[in-house]
Design a protein around this motif. Sequence first.
Motif, mmCIF file in Angstrom:
data_model
loop_
_atom_site.group_PDB
_atom_site.id
_atom_site.type_symbol
_atom_site.label_atom_id
_atom_site.label_comp_id
_atom_site.label_asym_id
_atom_site.label_seq_id
_atom_site.Cartn_x
_atom_site.Cartn_y
_atom_site.Cartn_z
ATOM 1 N N SER A 1 10.425 7.115 -1.964
ATOM 2 C CA SER A 1 9.123 6.688 -2.495
ATOM 3 C C SER A 1 9.244 5.843 -3.766
ATOM 4 O O SER A 1 8.234 5.480 -4.363
ATOM 5 C CB SER A 1 8.219 7.893 -2.729
ATOM 6 O OG SER A 1 8.873 8.812 -3.556
ATOM 7 N N ARG A 2 10.456 5.489 -4.151
ATOM 8 C CA ARG A 2 10.614 4.509 -5.231
ATOM 9 C C ARG A 2 10.684 3.088 -4.663
ATOM 10 O O ARG A 2 10.809 2.116 -5.417
ATOM 11 C CB ARG A 2 11.906 4.778 -5.996
ATOM 12 C CG ARG A 2 11.994 6.171 -6.590
ATOM 13 C CD ARG A 2 13.344 6.345 -7.257
ATOM 14 N NE ARG A 2 13.504 7.683 -7.816
ATOM 15 C CZ ARG A 2 14.526 8.051 -8.578
ATOM 16 N NH1 ARG A 2 15.474 7.169 -8.856
ATOM 17 N NH2 ARG A 2 14.612 9.262 -9.048
ATOM 18 N N GLY A 3 10.639 2.971 -3.330
ATOM 19 C CA GLY A 3 10.955 1.705 -2.664
ATOM 20 C C GLY A 3 12.446 1.701 -2.384
ATOM 21 O O GLY A 3 13.237 2.136 -3.222
ATOM 22 N N GLY B 1 0.819 -1.214 0.000
ATOM 23 C CA GLY B 1 0.000 0.000 0.000
ATOM 24 C C GLY B 1 0.850 1.259 0.000
ATOM 25 O O GLY B 1 1.858 1.352 -0.697
ATOM 26 N N ARG B 2 0.420 2.216 0.815
ATOM 27 C CA ARG B 2 1.136 3.494 0.882
ATOM 28 C C ARG B 2 2.309 3.448 1.856
ATOM 29 O O ARG B 2 2.980 4.461 2.047
ATOM 30 C CB ARG B 2 0.153 4.607 1.251
ATOM 31 C CG ARG B 2 -0.888 4.851 0.150
ATOM 32 C CD ARG B 2 -1.868 5.950 0.516
ATOM 33 N NE ARG B 2 -2.654 5.571 1.680
ATOM 34 C CZ ARG B 2 -3.694 6.264 2.131
ATOM 35 N NH1 ARG B 2 -4.077 7.370 1.510
ATOM 36 N NH2 ARG B 2 -4.356 5.864 3.198
ATOM 37 N N SER B 3 2.565 2.259 2.454
ATOM 38 C CA SER B 3 3.759 2.200 3.311
ATOM 39 C C SER B 3 5.024 2.331 2.458
ATOM 40 O O SER B 3 6.102 2.592 2.984
ATOM 41 C CB SER B 3 3.795 0.901 4.126
ATOM 42 O OG SER B 3 4.186 -0.203 3.336
ATOM 43 N N LEU B 4 4.879 2.163 1.143
ATOM 44 C CA LEU B 4 6.023 2.371 0.251
ATOM 45 C C LEU B 4 6.322 3.856 0.044
ATOM 46 O O LEU B 4 7.469 4.236 -0.172
ATOM 47 C CB LEU B 4 5.749 1.718 -1.114
ATOM 48 C CG LEU B 4 5.827 0.196 -1.141
ATOM 49 C CD1 LEU B 4 5.198 -0.342 -2.422
ATOM 50 C CD2 LEU B 4 7.269 -0.276 -1.023
ATOM 51 N N THR B 5 5.285 4.670 0.081
ATOM 52 C CA THR B 5 5.446 6.082 -0.309
ATOM 53 C C THR B 5 5.166 7.055 0.832
ATOM 54 O O THR B 5 5.113 8.253 0.616
ATOM 55 C CB THR B 5 4.473 6.422 -1.458
ATOM 56 O OG1 THR B 5 3.140 6.107 -1.037
ATOM 57 C CG2 THR B 5 4.792 5.634 -2.711
ATOM 58 N N PHE C 1 10.988 1.939 7.085
ATOM 59 C CA PHE C 1 10.010 0.905 7.357
ATOM 60 C C PHE C 1 8.917 0.883 6.294
ATOM 61 O O PHE C 1 8.330 1.914 5.965
ATOM 62 C CB PHE C 1 9.352 1.120 8.730
ATOM 63 C CG PHE C 1 8.246 0.137 8.986
ATOM 64 C CD1 PHE C 1 8.537 -1.138 9.433
ATOM 65 C CD2 PHE C 1 6.927 0.464 8.717
ATOM 66 C CE1 PHE C 1 7.522 -2.066 9.632
ATOM 67 C CE2 PHE C 1 5.909 -0.457 8.917
ATOM 68 C CZ PHE C 1 6.212 -1.724 9.374
ATOM 69 N N SER C 2 8.632 -0.298 5.761
ATOM 70 C CA SER C 2 7.457 -0.522 4.925
ATOM 71 C C SER C 2 6.975 -1.931 5.212
ATOM 72 O O SER C 2 7.730 -2.763 5.731
ATOM 73 C CB SER C 2 7.811 -0.385 3.436
ATOM 74 O OG SER C 2 8.703 -1.413 3.047
#
Lengths: 563, 191
Positions: A228-230, A113-117, A237-238
Amino acid sequence: MGDPRQNHTFDAIVVGSGISGGWAAKELCEKGFRTLVLERGRNVEHIRDYPTASLNPWDFEYRLNNTEKEKEDDPIRTAYGDAASTLFFVKDSEHPYIQERPFTWVRGYQVGGRSLTWGRQTYRLSDLDFEANLRDGHGVDWPLRYKDLAPWYDYVENYIGVSGQKENYPWLPDGNFLPPMEMNCIEDHFSKSIRGHFSDRIVTPARTTNLSRGWNGRGPCQYRNLCSRGCPFGGYFSSNAATLPAAAATGKLTLKPDSIVLEVLYDEQKNRASGVRVMDTHTRAVTEYYAQVIFLNASTIATAALLLNSTSRRWPQGLGNSSDQVGRNLMDHFTGTGAEAEFDSLKDEYYYGRKPIGIYVPRYRNVNPATARKEYLRGFGLQGKGSRAEWRENAARLQGFGQDFKKQLLQPGPWIMWLGGWGETLPYPDNRVTLDSSRKDSWGLPLVKIDFQYHDNEKNMSKDILADIQDMLSTAGFSNIRSYSYLQPGGTAVHEMGTVRMGRDSRTSVLNGFNQMHEVKNVFITDGSCMTSSATANPSLTYMALTARACDYAASEMKKGNL
Amino acid sequence: MNRRKAILRISLAGLGIATAGTGYKWWDLMKSPDFSYLQSSRELLAALCETIIPATDTPGARDTGTQDFVIKMIRDCTSRKEQNNFIHGLRDIQSHCQSKYGQPYQRCSRDQQAAALAHFEEKGKPYNGKLGKVELRLMGRPFFSILKDYTIQGYCTSQQGATMGLNYVYIPGSFKSCIPLEPGQKAWATS
């Protein structure tokens, strides 16, 4: 093979794999429950599925710009992602919703989800926040207090790793920190100056899950500032980097991407949720899955929509919604007020590395009688970042062209400090998510309708934010202060919360103090929708702590045979 | 009075009601842009970019192929209005140089090029204050602003520009919060 119903039965189901769903998956799996995680978006595996993470600016056809066509088709996606990160934001055109008033709904439908960004900043709430509704009568009282959540903040911080500085500041509780990400020269100057001039304020390095040193097999942060690209280093943390792999390692996890949960199934005889009905996003095949306990972590607006869509004879208004509170009290932080200013000194100082965070000024208004404001209730936090003007800023500052221009363009320019407010929004019953069954999305689900607006309390607060920011910047010796203030559409801060609030009374709230539905005891909701008030701090840490706590409670209830 | 100011005046006077005359001028902004002229102006563009960021002890805009980036940006990342502003600007500066210096921009001397571009920088400056904001919103940015913006972006994000004109560190690996700035030190290429 055997009984298909048995193959589709788990101990627990988690809907959504973002920052709170990932935690639910980890906790439930580690407690030994066979857990099914359903994610409506595609799979994103840590590192393998970060195709842009290691690219240089010149590797992109338009050097990180989005095209006009992309902006026209997907205005929200392209406002929040550049060419390197739009892959983690949904296309507006594929996921329509109705805006009764302008509302920016930023979504990241994928595993993680948005935990990447996300912004990665992590702050604890305090009793100033948990007592706020009770004190001024807006919304309902939180059914818990800081002491209930404190051990769970500890627990989560110890796992995710938070870089931060202890301050012993009453309204921003300290946590268990890794070393802070140091302030640069201008941030340090600003901090010292503000602490010197304003006895009620502190300026602290932003508390962040960007790891200042290696932690739990991840990181440390490499100071690329391309989060936010991973992050291939696992530097922040993601779900993808941490909780989902931990859940998978137990052997108890079944993760199904591309699976939209259409509704939560209700068993009238047993008065409990029996499972969920799920559509494969590609084949449109519909399947049912069953479990003893169900966690909803689909994100604030989507979770409310899911409950509203889960109607039955017993629940014509949506599952567990006798109170009619599902969908109401939608909140965000308002962030449209701030300023940028220049500093005409420290010209011989610079920095190395790209720090992914800046500074934080925790709330100092309406915290006690001495700081009370007549014009508004509650308060705001300030976030900021200092740097030297580099080519982008220099391009805007410098007139002309040619040799001298080039020389100045490519050198560090003056120090620049940006400061902006994150204001608390009150819980208004009419700020609301509903469904419009006359219009359907590609999967046949009714469109979500969002009706949201700010009121006088937020407007009055934004004036104070503006005045304070100008005052603090000029007090700290900054010049050329360029300020802005406008109420952006709701959702702009991507801190949407509320819609399925916790409370003490089933007549006025949906969830109890353990995030358990008052009326359907085996359903737990621990994403942003559970928030009873918005407070001022970035909320994700609180979602994670509430999730871990709710999982612990659900497990003990299951062992006691209560669920 | 230049085209830009003329359209603005007429638009403001007409309050958006298109008479035959204003319709014609408005069409100048909204018509389908002449991309073949843009494409055929590659040499002119290279010269313009180079005037903005000339080669010195580090590469210039031409070395970094910035003209091709500008063409791409105009074609795919620019609003209709600004596409037209830009392509009109290319024609205008070319005819300015023809009539003043008797040759196209790319063959003018450096001084002539600088004088011509300075003329267009001046001409494109918006009105002061509120009217200037209205002007920008209604008309889009003028030729010179677009050219300068895209040239800088193109140069600073190119491999040579970032690594030779600026200081590019692919993976910093650590953070040093306060370090002395060496004389002549280049700025970081990415932030």
